[in-house]
Each structure stands twice: as C-alpha cells, then as structure tokens.
Design a protein around this motif. Structure first.
Motif, mmCIF file in Angstrom:
data_model
loop_
_atom_site.group_PDB
_atom_site.id
_atom_site.type_symbol
_atom_site.label_atom_id
_atom_site.label_comp_id
_atom_site.label_asym_id
_atom_site.label_seq_id
_atom_site.Cartn_x
_atom_site.Cartn_y
_atom_site.Cartn_z
ATOM 1 N N GLN A 145 0.846 -1.193 0.000
ATOM 2 C CA GLN A 145 0.000 0.000 0.000
ATOM 3 C C GLN A 145 0.881 1.241 0.000
ATOM 4 N N ASP A 146 0.978 1.905 -1.128
ATOM 5 C CA ASP A 146 1.847 3.079 -1.187
ATOM 6 C C ASP A 146 1.240 4.236 -1.961
ATOM 7 N N SER A 147 -0.072 4.192 -2.150
ATOM 8 C CA SER A 147 -0.660 5.335 -2.813
ATOM 9 C C SER A 147 -2.002 5.644 -2.172
ATOM 10 N N PRO A 148 -2.349 6.867 -2.032
ATOM 11 C CA PRO A 148 -1.593 8.018 -2.492
ATOM 12 C C PRO A 148 -0.283 8.179 -1.708
ATOM 13 N N ALA A 149 0.753 8.436 -2.421
ATOM 14 C CA ALA A 149 2.109 8.428 -1.873
ATOM 15 C C ALA A 149 2.297 9.409 -0.719
#
Length: 110
Positions: free
Chosen positions: A63-67
């Motif tokens: 899980q890396d967005s929204p960054a």
C-alpha cells in the motif's frame, strides 16, 4: 473482552513506563475454513509510541498510494511494533495494557 476496549489503550512495559498506545490488532485464522468462517484468534497488538491514530491500512508493504498520505502515516507511526498476545502480562481495570518484562517486539508491516 470487547475489541473497542483495546484500541487506543495505553501500553506500559513491566516497569510501568509508557511505551505507546494500541492502534490495531492482529488475528490469525486457526484450522480449516468452515462453511462460513474459520476460527479467529487474537495473535497480537500493534503499538505506536507516538499516536493513538490508525495506520489506515498503510502498514501493508504493497500500500503506497496516495504516496503523500502513505509517507506521512509511515513517518507518524515510526517506531511502531507488533507485540504477540503471549507478551501481554495483564489488562488493568482502567483499560491499560501491561507487557511482560521479556516481551517480544516485531515489525508491524504485513
């Protein structure tokens, strides 16, 4: 025990020093999946030393967005750790969680 009673509970070590707050819990599924659900067992608590707020699922490696939000939440929860349920010495009547002197601490990331 009600899960809501554990969330945001103060966590102390064996010497009564505050180490943080419970921000999430981890369950494991025991046995085979029955027709509806497998048996769930509480396996640990995620403790944050800085905040009572949730990770909102951003502790997952994928899980890396929204960054910008992911980066902020990972920074805010730096130092968080997973404590196995077996490392919990007691739950006080005021809702405080007390850890054993030899408690284990693991990376909370999934």
């Amino acid at each position: 025990m009600i899960l809501g009673d554990l969330l945001q509970a103060k966590v102390l070590d064996a010497s009564a020093e505050r180490v943080g707050w419970v921000i999430d819990v981890r369950f494991v599924l025991d046995g085979t999946v029955h027709e509806t659900l497998a048996d769930a067992r509480l396996s640990g608590l995620i403790v944050s030393p800085r905040t009572k707020s949730s990770y909102w699922g951003f502790e997952r490696h994928s899980q890396d967005s929204p960054a910008l939000i992911a980066r902020y939440l990972r920074w805010r929860h730096r130092g968080s750790f997973l404590v196995p349920w077996s490392s919990v010495a007691m739950l006080r009547s005021d809702g405080t969680v007390v850890l054993r002197a030899d408690h284990d601490a693991y990376d909370p990331a999934l």
